[in-house]
Write a protein that holds these residues in place. Structure first.
Motif, PDB file in Angstrom:
ATOM      1  N   GLU A 131       0.861  -1.183   0.000  1.00 31.92           N
ATOM      2  CA  GLU A 131       0.000   0.000   0.000  1.00 31.92           C
ATOM      3  C   GLU A 131       0.894   1.228   0.000  1.00 31.92           C
ATOM      4  O   GLU A 131       1.572   1.520   0.987  1.00 31.92           O
ATOM      5  CB  GLU A 131      -0.910  -0.002   1.228  1.00 31.92           C
ATOM      6  CG  GLU A 131      -1.924  -1.139   1.240  1.00 31.92           C
ATOM      7  CD  GLU A 131      -2.787  -1.127   2.488  1.00 31.92           C
ATOM      8  OE1 GLU A 131      -2.682  -0.157   3.273  1.00 31.92           O
ATOM      9  OE2 GLU A 131      -3.544  -2.089   2.702  1.00 31.92           O
ATOM     10  N   ILE A 132       0.909   1.936  -1.105  1.00 28.59           N
ATOM     11  CA  ILE A 132       1.799   3.093  -1.250  1.00 28.59           C
ATOM     12  C   ILE A 132       0.965   4.334  -1.500  1.00 28.59           C
ATOM     13  O   ILE A 132       0.262   4.429  -2.513  1.00 28.59           O
ATOM     14  CB  ILE A 132       2.797   2.878  -2.403  1.00 28.59           C
ATOM     15  CG1 ILE A 132       3.659   1.644  -2.115  1.00 28.59           C
ATOM     16  CG2 ILE A 132       3.676   4.113  -2.591  1.00 28.59           C
ATOM     17  CD1 ILE A 132       4.587   1.262  -3.240  1.00 28.59           C
ATOM     18  N   SER A 133       1.027   5.278  -0.578  1.00 34.20           N
ATOM     19  CA  SER A 133       0.310   6.541  -0.750  1.00 34.20           C
ATOM     20  C   SER A 133       1.162   7.485  -1.592  1.00 34.20           C
ATOM     21  O   SER A 133       2.395   7.404  -1.601  1.00 34.20           O
ATOM     22  CB  SER A 133       0.015   7.175   0.612  1.00 34.20           C
ATOM     23  OG  SER A 133       1.211   7.365   1.340  1.00 34.20           O
ATOM     24  N   LYS A 134       0.497   8.372  -2.304  1.00 38.06           N
ATOM     25  CA  LYS A 134       1.227   9.322  -3.145  1.00 38.06           C
ATOM     26  C   LYS A 134       2.005  10.294  -2.266  1.00 38.06           C
ATOM     27  O   LYS A 134       1.482  10.850  -1.313  1.00 38.06           O
ATOM     28  CB  LYS A 134       0.242  10.093  -4.034  1.00 38.06           C
ATOM     29  CG  LYS A 134      -0.368   9.236  -5.141  1.00 38.06           C
ATOM     30  CD  LYS A 134      -1.224  10.082  -6.061  1.00 38.06           C
ATOM     31  CE  LYS A 134      -1.785   9.235  -7.202  1.00 38.06           C
ATOM     32  NZ  LYS A 134      -2.626  10.047  -8.129  1.00 38.06           N
ATOM     33  N   THR A 135       3.255  10.491  -2.611  1.00 34.93           N
ATOM     34  CA  THR A 135       4.102  11.404  -1.851  1.00 34.93           C
ATOM     35  C   THR A 135       5.214  11.903  -2.742  1.00 34.93           C
ATOM     36  O   THR A 135       5.660  11.199  -3.644  1.00 34.93           O
ATOM     37  CB  THR A 135       4.694  10.706  -0.603  1.00 34.93           C
ATOM     38  OG1 THR A 135       5.559  11.604   0.071  1.00 34.93           O
ATOM     39  CG2 THR A 135       5.467   9.454  -0.987  1.00 34.93           C
ATOM     40  N   ASP A 136       5.650  13.121  -2.489  1.00 33.47           N
ATOM     41  CA  ASP A 136       6.685  13.723  -3.328  1.00 33.47           C
ATOM     42  C   ASP A 136       8.076  13.622  -2.726  1.00 33.47           C
ATOM     43  O   ASP A 136       9.051  13.967  -3.382  1.00 33.47           O
ATOM     44  CB  ASP A 136       6.369  15.212  -3.561  1.00 33.47           C
ATOM     45  CG  ASP A 136       5.122  15.405  -4.411  1.00 33.47           C
ATOM     46  OD1 ASP A 136       4.864  14.537  -5.259  1.00 33.47           O
ATOM     47  OD2 ASP A 136       4.433  16.418  -4.222  1.00 33.47           O
ATOM     48  N   ARG A 235       9.504   1.951   3.793  1.00 30.98           N
ATOM     49  CA  ARG A 235       8.560   0.934   4.232  1.00 30.98           C
ATOM     50  C   ARG A 235       7.132   1.358   3.898  1.00 30.98           C
ATOM     51  O   ARG A 235       6.748   2.502   4.141  1.00 30.98           O
ATOM     52  CB  ARG A 235       8.712   0.661   5.736  1.00 30.98           C
ATOM     53  CG  ARG A 235      10.026  -0.009   6.085  1.00 30.98           C
ATOM     54  CD  ARG A 235      10.088  -1.406   5.537  1.00 30.98           C
ATOM     55  NE  ARG A 235      11.398  -2.020   5.721  1.00 30.98           N
ATOM     56  CZ  ARG A 235      12.102  -2.579   4.764  1.00 30.98           C
ATOM     57  NH1 ARG A 235      11.626  -2.611   3.525  1.00 30.98           N
ATOM     58  NH2 ARG A 235      13.273  -3.129   5.001  1.00 30.98           N
ATOM     59  N   THR A 236       6.379   0.442   3.343  1.00 29.28           N
ATOM     60  CA  THR A 236       4.999   0.742   2.975  1.00 29.28           C
ATOM     61  C   THR A 236       4.094   0.678   4.204  1.00 29.28           C
ATOM     62  O   THR A 236       4.514   0.251   5.277  1.00 29.28           O
ATOM     63  CB  THR A 236       4.519  -0.244   1.899  1.00 29.28           C
ATOM     64  OG1 THR A 236       4.595  -1.581   2.417  1.00 29.28           O
ATOM     65  CG2 THR A 236       5.393  -0.151   0.656  1.00 29.28           C
ATOM     66  N   SER A 237       2.849   1.090   4.016  1.00 30.73           N
ATOM     67  CA  SER A 237       1.960   1.280   5.172  1.00 30.73           C
ATOM     68  C   SER A 237       1.119   0.060   5.504  1.00 30.73           C
ATOM     69  O   SER A 237       0.153   0.160   6.251  1.00 30.73           O
ATOM     70  CB  SER A 237       1.040   2.479   4.906  1.00 30.73           C
ATOM     71  OG  SER A 237       0.308   2.302   3.707  1.00 30.73           O
ATOM     72  N   ASN A 238       1.447  -1.102   4.940  1.00 29.67           N
ATOM     73  CA  ASN A 238       0.657  -2.300   5.219  1.00 29.67           C
ATOM     74  C   ASN A 238       0.681  -2.667   6.700  1.00 29.67           C
ATOM     75  O   ASN A 238       1.714  -2.553   7.366  1.00 29.67           O
ATOM     76  CB  ASN A 238       1.198  -3.476   4.415  1.00 29.67           C
ATOM     77  CG  ASN A 238       1.161  -3.215   2.926  1.00 29.67           C
ATOM     78  OD1 ASN A 238       1.880  -2.352   2.446  1.00 29.67           O
ATOM     79  ND2 ASN A 238       0.336  -3.942   2.204  1.00 29.67           N
ATOM     80  N   ILE A 239      -0.454  -3.124   7.207  1.00 35.12           N
ATOM     81  CA  ILE A 239      -0.575  -3.498   8.620  1.00 35.12           C
ATOM     82  C   ILE A 239      -0.924  -4.976   8.741  1.00 35.12           C
ATOM     83  O   ILE A 239      -1.835  -5.465   8.075  1.00 35.12           O
ATOM     84  CB  ILE A 239      -1.662  -2.646   9.318  1.00 35.12           C
ATOM     85  CG1 ILE A 239      -1.281  -1.157   9.252  1.00 35.12           C
ATOM     86  CG2 ILE A 239      -1.849  -3.092  10.762  1.00 35.12           C
ATOM     87  CD1 ILE A 239      -2.365  -0.230   9.773  1.00 35.12           C
ATOM     88  N   GLY A 248       6.954 -10.233   1.004  1.00 35.37           N
ATOM     89  CA  GLY A 248       7.658  -9.529  -0.061  1.00 35.37           C
ATOM     90  C   GLY A 248       7.922  -8.083   0.309  1.00 35.37           C
ATOM     91  O   GLY A 248       8.164  -7.755   1.475  1.00 35.37           O
ATOM     92  N   THR A 249       7.860  -7.201  -0.663  1.00 33.68           N
ATOM     93  CA  THR A 249       8.065  -5.776  -0.396  1.00 33.68           C
ATOM     94  C   THR A 249       7.048  -5.264   0.613  1.00 33.68           C
ATOM     95  O   THR A 249       7.379  -4.464   1.501  1.00 33.68           O
ATOM     96  CB  THR A 249       7.966  -4.972  -1.708  1.00 33.68           C
ATOM     97  OG1 THR A 249       9.056  -5.353  -2.568  1.00 33.68           O
ATOM     98  CG2 THR A 249       8.053  -3.478  -1.450  1.00 33.68           C
ATOM     99  N   ALA A 250       5.815  -5.715   0.521  1.00 34.16           N
ATOM    100  CA  ALA A 250       4.776  -5.306   1.475  1.00 34.16           C
ATOM    101  C   ALA A 250       5.119  -5.744   2.894  1.00 34.16           C
ATOM    102  O   ALA A 250       4.669  -5.130   3.861  1.00 34.16           O
ATOM    103  CB  ALA A 250       3.424  -5.879   1.062  1.00 34.16           C
ATOM    104  N   GLY A 251       5.905  -6.797   3.026  1.00 35.37           N
ATOM    105  CA  GLY A 251       6.281  -7.324   4.337  1.00 35.37           C
ATOM    106  C   GLY A 251       7.691  -6.965   4.758  1.00 35.37           C
ATOM    107  O   GLY A 251       8.259  -7.613   5.642  1.00 35.37           O
TER     108      GLY A 251
END
Length: 357
Positions: A131-136, A235-239, A248-251
């Motif tokens: 889960e990747i939120s948009k960010t600059d 790090r992505t926002s996965n819970i 994987g990347t999410a973990g």
């Protein structure tokens, strides 16, 4: 909607690796598995490369291994041996074919395009979709590569070029990467470590054409394959929750300072398959807090002082090969860590330790 004992969301490298480990270790006997992925078909879309610091189950998918590599900067070239831990590249098409052929033998494994087609509330769920939120302001490793082929023998297939910093940096960190699979075939990639706010960085085709012509001095060749991708260096926002584990990347299996993920996925997949019966009570598989801390400091410096990074990488690799490879592959001991840390520009890294953000 049908119920399944185990659900894997995302049928890419991490999702398929876990399914494969569950199958070959007989963990799916008496269990049903659903894999959710929206692709219509599998084909070669990536090339995964890494230092072979431990065994894996995909030696038959390796395109090439190298025991020598080089690092280029405007100040010179380092030539290094990696006999103990060769550098390997895996063809994702061969990887997909191997796993899918194995999974097709089990009639209790099903593929779906959407999680809306099944009931996942009562299942053990493994999620590989970050889960990747948009960010600059987040850093990415983004890249594009051509696999090129020549009529005449051109490449030295015994040595690969890991990083060539002798190129336009555009106030970011930029390098090229050349993997010679044979004397007349190689993968050439342009790679950036940046926030992706400069559109000129994404003019990959022009960068590659210019590099092949003016740096490799190669005029006659054919482009056989192209890949484009980006890896989050954050790090992505996965819970996680009681019934869901991110993989994987999410973990958290991407090493943030390097983007290396493949071998971490293999270790995580083996761990999860081995402990599937103790799913809820088991500790999460992690890369390690030491590397999380060191990578955070390293990326702070990279983001704030990109101009010094070619020299920083050059100094890092001017260490014993085993030490730097272990460090980049999460296998280093304290002595190896110190041998690399002491090569870093001390003032800028000390400032980064106390930087708030």
């Amino acid at each position: 909607m049908k119920d399944f004992d185990i659900v894997i969301i995302g049928g890419g490298c991490s999702g398929l690796s876990l399914a494969y480990q569950l199958e070959i270790n007989s963990k799916l006997k008496g269990r049903s598995l659903a894999i959710i992925d929206n692709r219509d078909r599998y084909f070669r879309d990536k090339t995964w490369s890494f230092w072979r610091v431990n065994q894996h189950d995909f030696e038959d998918c390796v395109i090439k291994s190298w025991k020598q590599f080089s690092i280029n900067s405007k100040d010179g070239t380092l030539y290094k041996d990696c006999n103990k831990y060769p550098y390997q590249s895996i063809d994702s098409g061969l990887f997909y074919d191997k796993i899918l052929n194995k999974l097709k033998q089990n009639k209790n494994i099903y593929f779906f395009k959407s999680k809306n087609e099944i009931n996942i509330n009562s299942s053990i769920v493994f999620n590989s979709v970050p889960e990747i939120s948009k960010t600059d302001d987040k850093l990415w490793q983004h890249f594009c590569g051509y696999e090129i082929e020549t009529d005449k023998e051109f490449f030295d297939e015994e040595i690969m070029n890991l990083m060539d910093f002798d190129c336009d940096q555009k106030d970011s960190v930029h390098f090229f990467y050349t993997l010679p699979f044979s004397k007349n075939k190689a993968l050439v990639e342009t790679t950036w470590l940046s926030t992706m706010n400069n559109q000129e960085e994404e003019e990959y085709d022009q960068q590659l054409l210019d590099y092949i012509k003016n740096h490799l001095n190669l005029k006659n060749y054919r482009i056989k394959y192209k890949e484009v991708g980006k890896i989050p260096l954050f790090r992505t926002s996965n819970i996680n929750n009681q019934n869901l584990v991110n993989i994987g990347t999410a973990g958290g299996m991407t090493r943030l300072s390097t983007g290396y993920t493949f071998l971490n996925i293999q270790e995580q997949s083996k761990y999860l398959a081995k402990n599937i019966e103790k799913f809820r009570s088991n500790k999460a598989f992690k890369i390690g807090t030491k590397y999380e801390f060191l990578d955070k400091i390293f990326l702070r410096v990279l983001k704030k002082s990109p101009k010094i990074m070619p020299n920083v990488f050059y100094k890092m690799f001017n260490s014993k090969s085993e030490a730097i490879i272990n460090f980049l592959s999460n296998k280093s001991h304290l002595g190896e860590d110190l041998s690399i840390i002491l090569k870093m520009p001390k003032i800028v890294f000390l400032k980064a330790i106390f930087q708030q953000k």
